[in-house]
Design an enzyme around this catalytic site. Structure first.
Site, short mmCIF file in Angstrom:
data_model
loop_
_atom_site.label_atom_id
_atom_site.label_comp_id
_atom_site.label_asym_id
_atom_site.label_seq_id
_atom_site.Cartn_x
_atom_site.Cartn_y
_atom_site.Cartn_z
N GLU A 121 18.07 -2.98 24.86
CA GLU A 121 18.85 -3.78 23.75
C GLU A 121 19.65 -2.60 22.92
O GLU A 121 20.52 -2.77 22.47
CB GLU A 121 17.76 -4.52 22.84
CG GLU A 121 18.45 -5.28 21.85
CD GLU A 121 17.33 -5.91 20.96
OE1 GLU A 121 17.35 -5.73 19.57
OE2 GLU A 121 16.64 -6.57 21.43
N SER A 159 13.77 -2.59 18.23
CA SER A 159 13.20 -3.01 19.35
C SER A 159 13.92 -2.44 20.36
O SER A 159 15.35 -2.66 20.40
CB SER A 159 13.22 -4.33 19.36
OG SER A 159 12.64 -5.05 20.44
N ARG A 188 22.00 -10.94 22.05
CA ARG A 188 22.38 -9.68 21.69
C ARG A 188 23.81 -9.23 22.32
O ARG A 188 24.15 -8.26 22.43
CB ARG A 188 21.59 -8.58 22.38
CG ARG A 188 20.10 -8.72 21.85
CD ARG A 188 20.07 -8.76 20.37
NE ARG A 188 18.78 -9.10 19.94
CZ ARG A 188 18.10 -10.18 19.16
NH1 ARG A 188 19.26 -11.14 18.94
NH2 ARG A 188 17.23 -10.47 18.66
#
EC number: 1.3.1.98
Length: 298
Positions: free
Chosen positions: A292, A222, A172
């Site tokens: 995230e 998410s 990420r």
């Protein structure tokens, strides 16, 4: 000193003042932006960003605004949505997409041209620029598996091409997260395969997504990064946090890794749920959950 008025400075450009960002985000939360701008081409983008930098206006660049939470305070300065820059083209085994193109649409174009490698993106609601920025991934695939290069607009107003190696991808993470550069396009190196095979894999991923994820509610996707040696969703579920709710924001009862907007949620509700989840998981398992999702406007 004359007050900044972008609508007056750029007549005919699609610019709005003091608009609630909740209208434009996947979570349906977010306070007001001082200015919102939808460039129709690179010239408009370059011109307005140059002016904003000269005026010391903060700049926030967004695509589909899918993997982020904007707080009730909103965002100061200029918010740029790249969602009108959507061209996708194919050249032999490469697909080039403008930053505002949906990654889902880009995967579909690849499929139609018998090119495999983007199937994992078939259900991701983000834009190509956001996917590159975050090194997005799902179902065992991610951007750095197939990215060839990306073009950015530098703070100085020049176009610069990054190779995959120069983007320094991690989990990420990409190099452009700290540079102030704006991703304007990306080129993916794909491999030939039969359209029917590609479509079958995409359908399988979408079926799995629909069966496990709370797609019936607005969400930011998410929420937490995967902690080493664990799965964030399982930790949250084992902590008994499914269904935990602040205001309209709830830890999904379908998939504990998601926080959904059950109605009238605010950015502050989302932030409060995230902080509570982090505290309880740390207390029970001594694991630190790192978001995230990007949280903007705090």
């Amino acid at each position: 000193m004359q007050e900044i008025n972008l609508i007056r400075e750029f007549p005919g450009y699609d610019i709005k003042q003091n608009q609630a960002l909740s209208t434009y985000t996947n979570t349906r939360v977010g306070g007001p932006a001082d200015w919102i701008f939808w460039p129709r081409n690179l010239d408009e983008l370059s011109e307005v960003t140059r002016y904003a930098r000269n005026q010391a206006l903060p700049i926030t660049v967004l695509g589909n605004a899918s993997n982020l939470i904007i707080t009730n305070q909103g965002l100061r300065g200029l918010v740029i949505f790249l969602t009108r820059l959507t061209e996708v083209s194919v050249n032999e085994n490469t697909v080039t997409a403008a930053a505002g193109a949906a990654i889902i649409d880009t995967a579909q174009v690849a499929c139609e041209h018998d090119l495999a490698g983007l199937e994992w993106a078939a259900g991701i609601p983000g834009s190509v620029g956001g996917a590159v920025y975050m090194n997005a991934g799902a179902y065992g695939g991610q951007v750095d598996d197939c990215l060839l290069e990306a073009v950015v607009l530098t703070p100085e107003g020049a176009l610069k091409t990054y190779s995959k190696q120069a983007l320094d991808f991690g989990y990420r993470h990409s190099a452009v997260q700290g540079t102030g550069e704006i991703i304007v396009s990306a080129t993916f190196q794909l491999v030939p395969d039969a359209k029917v095979n590609i479509a079958e894999r995409m359908e399988d991923f979408n079926d799995r997504r629909a069966s496990k994820q709370p797609l019936e509610y607005p969400s930011c996707g998410s929420v937490f990064k995967r902690p080493e040696g664990y799965f964030a969703g399982k930790l949250i579920m084992d902590a008994g946090l499914q269904g935990f709710q602040v205001g309209g924001a709830q830890v999904s009862t379908k998939h504990a890794g998601f926080i959904v907007n059950k109605g009238q949620a605010t950015g502050s509700d989302y932030v409060a749920v995230i902080k509570h989840v982090q505290a309880v998981v740390h207390e029970q398992f001594q694991v630190d959950l790192e978001p995230e999702v990007r949280i903007l406007g705090e």
